[in-house]
Design an enzyme around this catalytic site. Structure first.
Site, PDB file in Angstrom:
ATOM      1  N   HIS A  65       1.620   6.947   2.879  1.00  0.00           N
ATOM      2  CA  HIS A  65       0.991   8.270   2.789  1.00  0.00           C
ATOM      3  C   HIS A  65       1.366   9.163   3.971  1.00  0.00           C
ATOM      4  O   HIS A  65       2.127   8.761   4.854  1.00  0.00           O
ATOM      5  CB  HIS A  65      -0.524   8.127   2.646  1.00  0.00           C
ATOM      6  CG  HIS A  65      -1.170   7.346   3.747  1.00  0.00           C
ATOM      7  ND1 HIS A  65      -1.312   7.840   5.016  1.00  0.00           N
ATOM      8  CD2 HIS A  65      -1.686   6.094   3.760  1.00  0.00           C
ATOM      9  CE1 HIS A  65      -1.914   6.933   5.769  1.00  0.00           C
ATOM     10  NE2 HIS A  65      -2.138   5.860   5.037  1.00  0.00           N
ATOM     11  N   HIS A  96       1.142   7.873   7.568  1.00  0.00           N
ATOM     12  CA  HIS A  96       2.241   7.012   8.024  1.00  0.00           C
ATOM     13  C   HIS A  96       3.472   7.835   8.372  1.00  0.00           C
ATOM     14  O   HIS A  96       4.268   7.454   9.218  1.00  0.00           O
ATOM     15  CB  HIS A  96       2.602   5.979   6.956  1.00  0.00           C
ATOM     16  CG  HIS A  96       1.595   4.888   6.845  1.00  0.00           C
ATOM     17  ND1 HIS A  96       0.955   4.581   5.666  1.00  0.00           N
ATOM     18  CD2 HIS A  96       1.083   4.051   7.781  1.00  0.00           C
ATOM     19  CE1 HIS A  96       0.097   3.601   5.887  1.00  0.00           C
ATOM     20  NE2 HIS A  96       0.150   3.259   7.158  1.00  0.00           N
ATOM     21  N   LYS A 109       0.855  -1.196   0.000  1.00  0.00           N
ATOM     22  CA  LYS A 109       0.000   0.000   0.000  1.00  0.00           C
ATOM     23  C   LYS A 109       0.889   1.243   0.000  1.00  0.00           C
ATOM     24  O   LYS A 109       1.990   1.215   0.542  1.00  0.00           O
ATOM     25  CB  LYS A 109      -0.869   0.018   1.265  1.00  0.00           C
ATOM     26  CG  LYS A 109      -1.866  -1.122   1.364  1.00  0.00           C
ATOM     27  CD  LYS A 109      -3.246  -0.666   0.885  1.00  0.00           C
ATOM     28  CE  LYS A 109      -4.250  -1.802   0.892  1.00  0.00           C
ATOM     29  NZ  LYS A 109      -4.592  -2.210   2.262  1.00  0.00           N
TER      30      LYS A 109
HETATM   31  N1  ARG Z   1      -0.506  -1.251   9.871  1.00  0.00           N
HETATM   32  C1  ARG Z   1      -1.437  -0.478  10.625  1.00  0.00           C
HETATM   33  C2  ARG Z   1      -1.978   0.658   9.774  1.00  0.00           C
HETATM   34  O1  ARG Z   1      -1.363   1.058   8.812  1.00  0.00           O
HETATM   35  C3  ARG Z   1      -0.818   0.115  11.861  1.00  0.00           C
HETATM   36  C4  ARG Z   1      -0.277  -0.883  12.833  1.00  0.00           C
HETATM   37  C5  ARG Z   1      -0.224  -0.332  14.220  1.00  0.00           C
HETATM   38  N2  ARG Z   1       0.420  -1.190  15.167  1.00  0.00           N
HETATM   39  C6  ARG Z   1      -0.137  -2.225  15.822  1.00  0.00           C
HETATM   40  N3  ARG Z   1       0.604  -2.911  16.640  1.00  0.00           N
HETATM   41  N4  ARG Z   1      -1.396  -2.521  15.657  1.00  0.00           N
HETATM   42  O2  ARG Z   1      -3.037   1.171  10.091  1.00  0.00           O
END
Ligand code: ARG
Length: 572
Positions: free
Chosen positions: A131, A134, A128
């Site tokens: 953006h 992030h 993905k």
């Molecule tokens: N990959 C997730 C996202 O982009 C965020 C992960 C956050 N960390 C976790 N341990 N849940 O929304």
């Protein structure tokens, strides 16, 4: 360094029954300079001593003025307040000598005693686009990790990659149908996004793809080589692209274990929850009830037996506990996931997990743009790379304009550094729960509350030192006790408060607290610069002391900026 607040507290303690800590907590910093540098309200003592507070203030003040310690100029009783005025020359010497001897380490400490602190940040999703949201966790997380490291904690930087879930089944099918190897090698995420989007757009005509995708994910979960190989390829290619961004921004990690890694540990979670009698069945799914926490139940296994996001996070906590025996486990993740983390932490609390309260969700707001300030390349997602490129391009024009005789190469390099810094600073300068609004005119304003302003101030300090041929190792000959002007004293106070600001920033997970201190220092430095002709100071000893002050300011600005990932340049 000598602790002036503590010294004030000790002197009051010597004359009263109150404990030092209690006194220290009551000490205030008066809003105006002419009311002293520290103030102690005597109301509390009035109760204990059964005397009027003004009388108490007067008596303590009289006593202190008679045998005043070296650091103190005088005290004054004003009504119920006891005001302390520091000996400015003494203060200047202590603070500046400390900074000039500690240099890069000024502000750092060992209060963390090398205890393990996990900071999880960035955590983008494989395949993905990366953006601007992030970027928020990435920049904020790195700053928080650096701040804790400076305080003597042992930091484990984790990138919890979103590399698992049913979407990988879709991606596998889509890739087999339409994937283009050459395009993947060139622009991995763009290519993966293309086939993924296509998958969804043809679903109407080919609904059977949905079942194929489910089957592909099942095979992946069963670790069938063909599916695992594709998944690995998507992951590797995506990381290649993420790493290029991380490198550009100076971001690093110790660990890239993503959701897939923890998925393998789910059986252990299920077993543990079962053993404690916490698992319940609900419509075929396995859940943990969280009513006592006023939360919705947390699903551990879906009705088809597959795992979800939350169960993988629970597994991750057990793994982190076992592997790092952490003191704190910090998640830098946007506010929309608050409920998710509350559920995950609550499940652990229910199991009696000893570190349930050492897991912390550090949330942040969302990213917006001033109207018309950003045209997007892809729909309404704004890619970090586009944001960085635009910032650098705009900065380049400004730098080239301001420095007619700078070489092209230096302009490019400076623009890259300053342009990235401007973006980082915009993410960090306000309290993290507030939304950010990107506005180019504001964030690149050399006079505003911006990275360019702070960096410019640093470069100005460096240029003064260079003109004077100041060598910091000559500090032994500097008589800082000459620095007693209001402007000088104000600057020294800002720098004295820097280590405290660092600790407070860590406690509140708020790099903005640190930046506010640095930005105050920079403002005050520029005021000093305009009011005082440093290089033309006639008294040679005073001139040298002032140069030492300028040098100290440059050290503290640099230390603060580096902690938030900004490297100041020598000229711009
Ligand atoms: N990959 C997730 C996202 O982009 C965020 C992960 C956050 N960390 C976790 N341990 N849940 O929304």
């Amino acid at each position: 360094m000598f602790d002036f607040r503590l010294a004030v507290a000790e002197n009051i303690a010597n004359q009263t029954e109150l404990e030092i800590d209690a006194i220290s907590a009551l000490i205030e910093i008066p809003p105006k300079e002419d009311m002293g540098d520290y103030a102690f309200p005597c109301f509390r003592l009035a109760k204990e001593l059964k005397k009027n507070p003004a009388q108490i203030a007067f008596e303590i003040s009289e006593n202190l003025n008679q045998n005043s310690p070296q650091w103190l100029k005088k005290t004054e009783a004003v009504g119920p307040y006891l005001n302390f005025y520091l000996n400015r020359g003494y203060y200047a010497s202590i603070v500046l000598e400390t900074i000039l001897s500690e240099l890069d380490s000024y502000g750092k400490s060992q209060i963390g005693q090398q205890r393990n602190v996990i900071v999880e940040y960035s955590s983008p999703n494989i395949a993905k686009p990366f953006h601007v949201g992030h970027a928020y966790t990435t920049i904020l997380g790195q700053a928080i990790a650096n701040i804790y490291e400076a305080l003597g904690f042992n930091i484990i930087r984790m990138n919890h990659l979103g590399d698992y879930g049913t979407q990988f089944g879709k991606l596998i099918i889509a890739w087999r149908l339409w994937g283009d190897e050459a395009a993947l090698a060139k622009e991995p995420i763009a290519e993966l996004t293309r086939v993924y989007v296509k998958f969804h757009s043809v679903l109407k005509e080919q609904p059977e793809l949905e079942d194929q995708a489910r089957e592909a994910f099942r095979l992946l979960e069963n670790k069938e080589p063909a599916e695992v190989e594709l998944w690995q390829k998507f992951r590797d290619y995506s990381l290649l692209e993420f790493n290029r961004l991380y490198e550009r921004m100076g971001i690093d990690f110790d660990n890239y274990n993503g959701e897939s890694f923890y998925s393998d540990l789910i059986p252990e979670v299920v077993e543990m929850l079962e053993a404690k009698g916490l698992l319940q069945e609900s419509e075929g799914a396995q859940i943990v009830d969280l009513e006592e926490f006023d939360l919705n139940p947390c699903i551990i296994l879906k009705s088809d037996g597959t795992t979800i996001y939350a169960s993988r996070d629970i597994a991750a906590i057990l793994y982190r506990d076992r592997t790092y025996d952490y003191y704190k486990n910090i998640y830098v993740v946007g506010l929309p996931q608050t409920n998710h983390f509350q559920q995950v932490f609550a499940v652990l609390k229910k199991t009696g997990f000893a570190k349930a309260d050492q897991n912390i969700h550090v949330g942040f707001g969302s990213v917006k743009f001033k109207d018309g300030d950003f045209s997007t390349r892809k729909g309404n997602i704004i890619l970090l790379e586009d944001l960085l490129d635009q910032s650098v391009a705009k900065t380049k024009d400004i730098i080239a304009n301001n420095n007619p005789d700078m070489s092209q190469a230096e302009i490019e390099q400076t623009a890259e550094t300053v342009g990235l810094a401007a973006v980082k600073y915009t993410y960090l300068k306000n309290g993290r729960e507030r939304d950010i609004v990107f506005d180019w005119d504001e964030m690149l304003d050399f006079e505003g509350d911006t990275a360019p302003y702070l960096m410019y101030t640093y470069a100005r300090a460096k240029s003064i030192l260079q003109k004077a041929n100041f060598v910091s190792t000559e500090q032994n000959n500097l008589d800082f006790s000459l620095l007693t002007d209001a402007d000088e004293f104000g600057l020294i106070k800002n720098m004295y408060q820097y280590p405290e600001a660092l600790i407070q920033a860590a406690e509140e997970f708020e790099p903005s607290i640190l930046l506010r201190k640095i930005s105050q220092l920079a403002r005050n430095f520029n005021r000093f610069y305009h009011n005082t002709s440093i290089l033309k100071t006639e008294d040679a000893a005073l001139r040298q002391a002032r140069l030492g002050l300028v040098f100290a300011v440059s050290v503290v600005i640099k230390n603060g900026l580096k902690l938030v990932g900004i490297n100041p340049v020598e000229r711009m």
